[in-house]
Design an enzyme around this catalytic site. Structure first.
Site, PDB file in Angstrom:
ATOM      1  N   LYS A 264      -8.686  15.203 -89.083  1.00  0.00           N
ATOM      2  CA  LYS A 264      -7.820  14.588 -88.073  1.00  0.00           C
ATOM      3  C   LYS A 264      -8.599  13.535 -87.287  1.00  0.00           C
ATOM      4  O   LYS A 264      -9.800  13.702 -87.070  1.00  0.00           O
ATOM      5  CB  LYS A 264      -7.349  15.654 -87.069  1.00  0.00           C
ATOM      6  CG  LYS A 264      -6.297  16.603 -87.575  1.00  0.00           C
ATOM      7  CD  LYS A 264      -5.906  17.581 -86.466  1.00  0.00           C
ATOM      8  CE  LYS A 264      -4.919  18.628 -86.969  1.00  0.00           C
ATOM      9  NZ  LYS A 264      -3.624  18.069 -87.379  1.00  0.00           N
ATOM     10  N   ASP A 275      -3.932  25.981 -82.074  1.00  0.00           N
ATOM     11  CA  ASP A 275      -3.199  26.119 -83.338  1.00  0.00           C
ATOM     12  C   ASP A 275      -3.011  27.580 -83.758  1.00  0.00           C
ATOM     13  O   ASP A 275      -2.530  27.851 -84.855  1.00  0.00           O
ATOM     14  CB  ASP A 275      -3.926  25.322 -84.435  1.00  0.00           C
ATOM     15  CG  ASP A 275      -2.973  24.767 -85.483  1.00  0.00           C
ATOM     16  OD1 ASP A 275      -1.766  24.667 -85.190  1.00  0.00           O
ATOM     17  OD2 ASP A 275      -3.431  24.455 -86.598  1.00  0.00           O
ATOM     18  N   ARG A 338       0.961  26.183 -93.542  1.00  0.00           N
ATOM     19  CA  ARG A 338       1.875  26.698 -94.567  1.00  0.00           C
ATOM     20  C   ARG A 338       1.143  27.485 -95.639  1.00  0.00           C
ATOM     21  O   ARG A 338       1.695  28.390 -96.259  1.00  0.00           O
ATOM     22  CB  ARG A 338       2.692  25.536 -95.150  1.00  0.00           C
ATOM     23  CG  ARG A 338       1.869  24.508 -95.867  1.00  0.00           C
ATOM     24  CD  ARG A 338       2.612  23.193 -96.049  1.00  0.00           C
ATOM     25  NE  ARG A 338       2.729  22.440 -94.790  1.00  0.00           N
ATOM     26  CZ  ARG A 338       3.377  21.281 -94.673  1.00  0.00           C
ATOM     27  NH1 ARG A 338       3.979  20.738 -95.728  1.00  0.00           N
ATOM     28  NH2 ARG A 338       3.428  20.675 -93.516  1.00  0.00           N
TER      29      ARG A 338
END
Ligand code: BES
Ligand code: MN
Ligand code: ZN
Length: 485
Positions: A264, A275, A338
């Site tokens: 990032k 997170d 995910r």
């Protein structure tokens, strides 16, 4: 720093406290004090109302006026709180109480009478406690005097206790989220969960790397392998006597998301200790199920990992095999949430729960879609979606249902594996939900909450405090309570 909450049925003018909160709404062209406000105004022969008019008080949520009482009532001071136009969901009361809590942050005993019924009384207690929240652990100085006791006027003891427990759980979630990532590593997160479980009578199992390997959790292992801090799967189980149904909760527990090799930019990385906010909400909710007397069995799965770039990190193009055999090509190591949730959801579904809800700071795209004031809710089951939406409304945690379009699956077509982990930027939050759905047993009703926009706040706002918000904790608790009615 536990704050005591007591109830009283004493006359408003007789309550011993530093400040008595009363409510005031805009009314018909003029101001309208609630029952407690009217009683105090009578004790002042109408002087309170005169003062409100003189001060230009409007009664909007956030308006606040503090007046010394010179012994006309027992409270040292009376705080008039604007409660705005009444709303069905009582969110105005919760917001108003939170505003008052910040204005009165140096008062030890606050009596609340700004509500008019039991449900709004509950909201006012939640608002006071949540508005009062501070993460002071790493500050050298702490306030000399702070809130010690809330006296709730005319609220039944059970409602008051529920409100206290809901706020306590949300505060625990905030504490976990606000903890720096070098302190809250996956292992530390797991040990905190274990300690909470020991204190609250939950069963706790921590799957380490060996166990994750033995069980084939390729997503959790793949994301975790770039870090010095090994991944864990935290499994918490609540089983009350005589339970007839069971549900599962899943929470994203990325203790730090650097993006991995798909690194990032620094601006986006700054907040990434948060997170694990989904995991924190789930653990916090689990910690009070016993106190709330929830009769449903609940199992929670929190994959805890640190997403880091290194010589051992997962690389774009690598193929992982999830729990249950599903293969995925990892084209973007920053779409890591995910990957760990796919394992956890597949495991959760094996027990055939009546419902599974996951909570995750999953996509930046949900912030593009909904901003910072609404959580994205995705569901495979309308009834479950409606129940969770109703719970979120009662909790004052805004959620908005988003679609899961199956034909978006083609965005995730991979040349080498069953699917790739990231596709088009547009509709990214939907792509993520479509990805997760592949790991959910179609016979198990599922809700996915994308809290990327709501899990953290940049400034204090109403009952939300700057930093981790603990969002979804109270919605999960209301949902569980509501299932048993
Ligand atoms: N943890 C982030 C999502 C996020 C973004 C949370 C901003 C809170 C604030 C997630 O792991 C992520 O990086 N998502 C990517 C997915 C993309 C690479 C498909 C995103 O949203 O950019
Ligand atoms: Mn990421
Ligand atoms: Zn992430």
């Amino acid at each position: 720093m536990s704050i005591e909450v007591v109830t009283t049925d004493e006359a408003f003018g007789k309550v011993e406290c530093d400040a008595l909160l009363v409510g005031c709404s805009p009314g018909d062209g003029s101001l309208s004090l609630n029952a407690a406000g009217t009683e105090v105004d009578d004790a002042f022969d109408g002087y309170l109302m005169d003062q409100l008019h003189a001060q230009g008080f409007k009664g909007k949520v956030g308006d606040f006026f503090l007046m010394p009482t010179f012994d006309r009532v027992t409270a040292y001071a009376v705080g008039v709180v604007g409660t705005g136009e009444p709303t069905k969901d009582r969110s105005n009361i919760r917001r108003a109480a939170a505003v008052a809590a910040r204005k009165l942050s140096n008062q030890a005993v606050i009596a609340t009478a700004l509500h008019d019924d039991d449900a709004s009384g509950q909201a006012s207690i939640e608002g006071l406690l949540l508005g009062n929240y501070r993460f002071g652990k790493y500050k050298q100085s702490s306030p000399k005097r702070s809130l010690e006791r809330v006296i709730a006027c005319g609220v039944n003891a059970q409602s008051a206790e529920r409100a206290r427990i809901h706020a306590e759980a949300a505060s625990l979630a905030r504490d976990l989220i606000n903890e720096p990532a070098d302190v809250l590593t996956p292992d530390a997160f797991a040990r905190r969960a274990q300690a909470i479980a020991d204190e609250t009578g939950l069963e706790c199992n921590i799957w380490d790397v060996d166990e994750l390997e033995a069980r084939g959790c390729g997503g959790i292992l793949g994301v975790g392998k770039g870090s010095e801090n090994a991944p864990k799967l935290i499994v918490l189980h609540y089983e009350p006597a005589g339970s007839t149904s069971k549900v599962a909760l899943v929470g994203k527990g990325v203790t730090f998301d650097s993006g991995g090799l798909s690194l990032k930019p620094f601006q986006s990385m700054e907040e990434m200790k948060t997170d694990m906010a989904g995991g924190a909400a789930v653990i916090a909710a689990m910690s009070v199920l016993g106190k709330l007397g929830i009769k449903t069995q609940v199992t929670a799965y929190i994959p805890a990992v640190e997403n880091m770039p290194s010589g051992s990190a997962i690389k774009p193009g690598d193929v992982i095999t999830h729990y249950g055999g599903r293969t995925v090509e990892v084209v973007n190591t920053d779409a890591e949430g995910r990957l760990i949730l796919a394992d956890a959801l597949a495991i959760a579904c094996e027990e055939k729960p009546a419902a599974v809800i996951d909570v995750a700071t999953l996509t930046g795209t949900i912030i593009v879609a909904l901003g910072h004031k609404a959580t994205g809710l995705f569901a495979t089951d309308d009834a479950l979606a409606d129940d969770v939406l109703a719970a979120s409304e009662a909790a004052g945690e805004r959620m908005w249902r988003m679609p899961i379009y199956d034909d978006y699956k083609s965005n995730l077509d991979s040349m080498v594996a069953d699917m790739k982990n990231s596709g088009t930027r547009y509709g990214g939050a939907i792509n993520a939900a479509v990805f997760l759905k592949e790991s959910v047993d179609p016979s198990v009703p599922w809700v996915h909450l994308d809290i990327a926009g709501t899990g953290r706040a940049d400034s204090d706002r109403d009952e939300i405090s700057r930093g981790g918000t603990g969002v979804a904790t109270r919605t999960l608790l209301r949902w569980l309570q509501g299932r048993e009615r």
